[in-house]
Design a protein around this motif. Structure first.
Motif: not given
Length: 225
Positions: A88-89, A143-149, A57-58
């Motif tokens: 992000s995906e 925090p740590p960068m996560v998704s779907g948890l 991402f710019p």
């Protein structure tokens, strides 16, 4: 996005050395992070390859980027917006593709890149995957960068051996300390606090402290496999 190979691979056969994945800070890019870590790379050039990725991402230049790196754009980040803390995906795809091409022994990130590195280690652990054996977190924040948890999974303490490097003069030092205090199992991460701001060290003895920790982590985790 661009993948750059760092100093180690220019001096050695890339296939003969273990590789470290390098994740730049928000508002910079792989070329800038390559330059910022050149002292570390020189000291470790006989031990590792360093592979640098560009965020998808710019965005505007990050803290301390101007005027030194004014001509080194475009400036990139790992999230859609500066306030977004979600993996992000687009970023996940970049990381996945890189890991399919190269087997990494470690992951090293600066600032937002350290936040991403922590998230990768957390997700790896929660999902029971093999992957990075150690982490190097430079001026990261919580925090740590996560998704779907789930919330319970997000609270899991990371047991991947790591070093957390903080600057005593860094305005985000407290957030970095939270990352160390709240997200690693006791005894699994070492803490280095240097007398600098939100940047990489320039003094030889400070860089040597980080180099020694990286070599220790690699030696200890290699013996365990």
């Amino acid at each position: 996005m661009t993948q750059q190979v760092g100093y180690g691979s220019t001096a050695n056969n890339p296939t003969s050395l273990p590789s470290i994945l390098c994740l730049h800070g928000g508002g910079t890019n792989s070329m800038i992070f390559n330059i910022q870590t050149i002292r570390l790379q020189r000291a470790l050039s006989s031990k590792f390859n360093f592979v640098f990725l560009d965020g998808p991402f710019p965005g505007p230049p990050g803290p301390g980027v101007l005027p030194v790196f004014e001509s080194c754009g475009p400036f990139l980040r790992w999230t859609r917006s500066p306030s977004d803390a979600t993996l992000s995906e687009e970023t996940r795809t970049l990381i996945t593709n890189a890991c399919e091409k190269t087997e990494f022994v470690g992951v090293m990130g600066f600032s937002q890149g350290a936040k991403l590195a922590a998230g990768l280690l957390l997700e790896q652990q929660v999902k029971g995957r093999k992957g990075f054996k150690f982490g190097v977190l430079l001026m990261g924040v919580s925090p740590p960068m996560v998704s779907g948890l789930s919330e319970e999974e997000k609270a899991t303490r990371i047991n991947v051996p790591s070093v957390v490097v903080l600057g005593k003069e860094d305005p985000w030092r407290e957030e970095g300390r939270r990352l160390y205090d709240e997200f690693w199992e006791e005894g699994k991460a070492s803490l280095l606090e240097l007398g600098i701001g939100h940047r990489l060290p320039t003094l030889d003895f400070e860089n040597s402290m980080i180099v020694d920790e990286i070599l220790r982590l690699y030696s200890e985790t290699r013996e365990e496999t």
